[in-house]
Scaffold this active site. Structure first.
Site, PDB file in Angstrom:
ATOM      1  N   ASP A 113       0.777  -1.286  -0.032  1.00  0.00           N
ATOM      2  CA  ASP A 113      -0.359   0.317  -0.087  1.00  0.00           C
ATOM      3  C   ASP A 113       1.173   1.439   0.253  1.00  0.00           C
ATOM      4  O   ASP A 113       2.054   1.292   0.646  1.00  0.00           O
ATOM      5  CB  ASP A 113      -0.759  -0.153   1.553  1.00  0.00           C
ATOM      6  CG  ASP A 113      -0.686  -0.002   2.634  1.00  0.00           C
ATOM      7  OD1 ASP A 113      -0.147   0.763   3.053  1.00  0.00           O
ATOM      8  OD2 ASP A 113      -0.630  -0.779   3.524  1.00  0.00           O
ATOM      9  N   ALA A 114       0.188   2.152  -0.518  1.00  0.00           N
ATOM     10  CA  ALA A 114       1.036   3.802  -0.537  1.00  0.00           C
ATOM     11  C   ALA A 114       2.106   3.621   0.428  1.00  0.00           C
ATOM     12  O   ALA A 114       3.118   4.639   0.457  1.00  0.00           O
ATOM     13  CB  ALA A 114      -0.171   4.394  -1.095  1.00  0.00           C
TER      14      ALA A 114
END
Length: 248
Positions: A113-114
């Site tokens: 995820d970011a």
């Protein structure tokens, strides 16, 4: 007696090794002559042997070597805020920025995820990518999380016994408390799964929300001292170890 692995229509073994990046043609000939090369588990010390690369397993000093020169696999230390897509229609930083120097069309193996940093593999080898990402092969992934609260051994017991999440139970295969300082802790978690935000959800479920998260290992490949945004191409031996981890 001619070796069973010898294929007259194939490519000379030393040429295959050199094309895979093992070394110069002369160096590869020396490796063969010294009996350090095996094909399908059989020592080859004859320079005239020809093989079909796609049909054999080649090892040097007992370590499998990836011999397909058309395949490229790299490791990226994904920085914070970068999304795990090759491009992003919303204009967010994406992975294509880091592999522009490669002519091959690379794609990512799984996702981070970011907000999660660390080790992300990219390759143009579709079979390798699919096997590494598929849960049935159980390839190990290791994360280090900075979490809220003072973690105790009980946390690791909980994670290894299993945690029930909305999309099913999950169990850590390894857990180590690396440090506790003030009201935060560093926890290393080892998993064979790769569900969306799995580490964050596990730790949140047991009362230790994640503050920072980094993936430090994927199978036999370690992040080491790579800087954020740094890309490194894997050696034929490293790709060979990935192939073994993926059951290829």
């Amino acid at each position: 007696m001619e070796l069973e692995i010898h294929r007259p229509e194939g490519v000379r073994l030393q040429k295959v090794l050199a094309a895979a990046g093992v070394g110069s043609r002369r160096k590869c000939e020396e490796l063969i002559g010294a009996g350090r090369v095996t094909v399908n588990g059989e020592v080859v010390d004859q320079l005239g042997v020809r093989v079909v690369p796609d049909e054999v397993v080649i090892a040097v000093d007992g370590e499998r070597i990836s011999v397909d020169a058309n395949h490229v696999t790299v490791v990226l230390n994904k920085p914070f805020g970068v999304v795990s897509t090759m491009s992003d229609p919303q204009g967010r930083p994406a992975l294509d920025t880091f592999v522009k120097g490669y002519e091959e069309r690379l794609f990512h193996v799984g996702r981070l995820d970011a907000e999660t940093t660390g080790l992300l593999l990219l390759t143009n080898d579709g079979e390798l990518a699919n096997r590494l990402a598929h849960p049935t092969h159980g390839v190990t992934k290791v994360y280090v999380a900075k979490v809220a609260g003072r973690a105790s051994r009980h946390l690791c017991t909980q994670l290894k016994q299993g945690v029930d999440l909305d999309d099913g139970p999950v169990r850590a295969t390894g857990c180590t408390i690396l440090d506790t300082s003030g009201d935060t802790s560093l926890v290393q978690v080892e998993l064979h799964e790769g569900r969306n935000r799995i580490v964050r959800r596990m730790l949140d479920q047991v009362g230790h929300p994640v503050i920072d998260l980094v993936r430090t290992q994927f199978g036999p490949i370690r992040l080491g001292t790579m800087a954020p945004g740094e890309v490194r191409e894997l050696s034929p031996a490293e790709v060979g170890r990935l192939m073994e981890a993926a059951g290829m």
